[in-house]
Write an enzyme that holds these catalytic residues in place. Structure first.
Site, short mmCIF file in Angstrom:
data_model
loop_
_atom_site.label_atom_id
_atom_site.label_comp_id
_atom_site.label_asym_id
_atom_site.label_seq_id
_atom_site.Cartn_x
_atom_site.Cartn_y
_atom_site.Cartn_z
CG HIS A 53 -2.75 13.47 -20.44
ND1 HIS A 53 -3.67 14.07 -21.32
CD2 HIS A 53 -2.87 13.60 -19.48
CE1 HIS A 53 -4.34 14.95 -20.18
NE2 HIS A 53 -3.74 14.83 -19.14
CG PHE A 109 -1.95 20.23 -13.35
CD1 PHE A 109 -2.36 19.38 -12.85
CD2 PHE A 109 -0.54 20.58 -13.57
CE1 PHE A 109 -1.58 18.21 -12.75
CE2 PHE A 109 0.37 19.56 -13.31
CZ PHE A 109 -0.24 18.40 -13.01
CD GLU A 129 -12.69 10.58 -15.36
OE1 GLU A 129 -13.33 10.87 -16.12
OE2 GLU A 129 -11.39 10.21 -15.48
CB CYS A 141 -5.32 18.58 -18.91
SG CYS A 141 -3.56 18.19 -18.90
CE LYS A 155 -6.34 11.91 -21.07
NZ LYS A 155 -7.78 12.03 -21.11
CG HIS A 199 -9.06 13.62 -17.72
ND1 HIS A 199 -8.73 14.45 -18.61
CD2 HIS A 199 -8.15 13.77 -16.56
CE1 HIS A 199 -7.80 14.84 -18.13
NE2 HIS A 199 -7.09 14.60 -17.16
#
Length: 422
Positions: free
Chosen positions: A336, A395, A312, A161, A331, A301
């Protein structure tokens, strides 16, 4: 050398193009819906960020059009939009050997799934000889190069991502090294097919149980229970500032710095202490020669997962202190887009700097006490910071932060047909 954004190609659940997309983020127009009855992932996804169906033959000719993956189609459309927005025709406005293309993403796995099923049902003869040119991760970049006569540096990025944001960082590096005057960079993703959706669903990563699909994505909210999977492409044209000035083109924003590092913690979970993400933001600021006090906005994010959002905010607190910087996640409206999210969010951040309007986090009705921050909620916030950060985490512990700086003429470039929606 300075790299500025001179073109944007946005094909997202929130809209297509600069004006439509950014106005949706300001006005709260959600691009999330229940997949229709005939959608292949209908049984796997309660909510998704969907795009219209597109005939691949509109951008790819010949028998390959039957197996070319949707990521290639979306990338070609977004690249054409980005180059047109920048006013660039290869060979006229830039030497073909001095323009590069870097496109990230997971790859054409939906086409691979269909071909595997076809082989299982009908045998070896059912497998297309064009399969590889339809699904290889480098195909979006390669197809863009072929379509526009780009003969400079070309690559694909696969950092989950963080792929799209990493593509932007790599483009900045290429321009600063003097290897290119212009780079088309970003990501394209088309993950809305059963196997991919089911792996996230079985991992309990997807938002579930929302009667209204537009309410399912709710970053930092106490009731959040996962992210909403979405498809789309976002590509930027980055250009050496002197090259853009010689063409008489103003930039949306300068990519003043970037940070890229790795948590070295876990294949899927973020570091709970947020130190990897915090160090990534510090590197981006150091690259742009600014301090935390110079940054006036962070596009987070913010996917809406329990652990990710907390990690975060923990990282942001390490860098900016308690409630030290305005934060939002777009988002909530787009879902996403995996690797493409970071580029879309970089575009939104650049437009926010130019318009003097910071998009809010929609659906943030009850902020989680574990995510304390100066959240922008419900309505856009009027502000004119000179610098902003946008974060992307993937990831494997992949972290990328981009530092954007407002440029002269940015306001005119960012002005959208929809007008002031604050």
């Amino acid at each position: 050398m300075t790299a500025v954004i001179t073109g944007m190609g946005l094909f997202t659940p929130a809209g297509r193009g600069v004006g439509e997309t950014f106005d949706a983020l300001l006005a709260g127009r959600s691009g999330l819906h229940r997949p229709p009855q005939d959608h292949p992932a209908r049984e796997s996804l309660e909510s998704a960020g969907l795009l219209p169906e597109i005939d691949a033959r509109t951008v790819v000719s010949g028998p390959e059009a039957r197996v070319v993956d949707r990521i290639v189609v979306l990338a070609l459309l977004a690249a054409a939009d980005a180059l047109a927005d920048a006013g660039i025709e290869v060979g006229r406005d830039v030497d073909p050997g001095r323009i590069g293309v870097i496109v990230g993403g997971v790859g054409g796995m939906s086409t691979l799934e269909r071909q595997v099923l076809a082989r299982a049902e009908r045998g070896r003869a059912a497998v297309s000889p064009y399969l590889l040119t339809g699904i290889l991760p480098n195909m979006p970049a390669a197809r863009i190069a072929i379509a526009h006569g780009i003969r400079g540096y070309s690559s694909s990025v696969g950092t989950a991502c963080a792929s799209g944001a990493q593509s932007v960082a790599d483009a900045v590096r290429l321009i600063r090294a003097g290897e290119a005057d212009v780079v088309v960079c970003g990501a394209s993703e088309a993950p809305l097919f059963p196997t991919f959706a089911d792996t996230f669903g079985n991992a309990r990563a997807l938002a579930r149980g929302w009667a209204d699909p537009t309410e399912a994505s709710r970053p930092f909210d106490a009731r959040r229970n996962g992210f909403v999977l979405a498809e789309g492409a976002a590509l930027l044209v980055l250009e050496r500032a002197e090259h853009a000035a010689a063409r008489g083109v103003a930039g949306y924003a300068e990519v003043a710095g970037y940070g890229a590092n790795t948590d070295a913690h876990h294949p899927t979970a973020p570091r709970p202490d947020g130190e990897g993400a915090a160090e990534c933001m510090r590197r981006a600021m150091a690259g742009g020669a600014v301090t935390a006090g110079d940054v006036g906005y962070v596009n987070a994010h913010g996917t809406g997962t329990k652990l990710g959002d907390i990690a975060e905010i923990t990282a942001l607190t390490k860098v900016f202190g308690d409630g030290g910087v305005p934060v939002s996640s777009t988002k909530a409206l787009t879902g996403h887009l995996l690797g493409a999210s970071g580029v879309l969010e970089a575009a939104a951040t650049a437009l926010a700097l130019g318009r003097g309007l910071l998009p809010p986090t929609w659906n943030l009705d009850d902020p989680d006490p574990a995510c304390p921050a100066d959240h922008i909620r419900s309505v856009p916030r009027r502000a004119a910071p000179e610098h902003a950060l946008t974060n992307s985490f993937g990831f494997g512990g992949q972290n990328v932060s981009l530092l954007l700086r407002r440029t002269a003429g940015a306001g005119a470039r960012a002005a959208a047909p929809g007008g002031d929606l604050a």
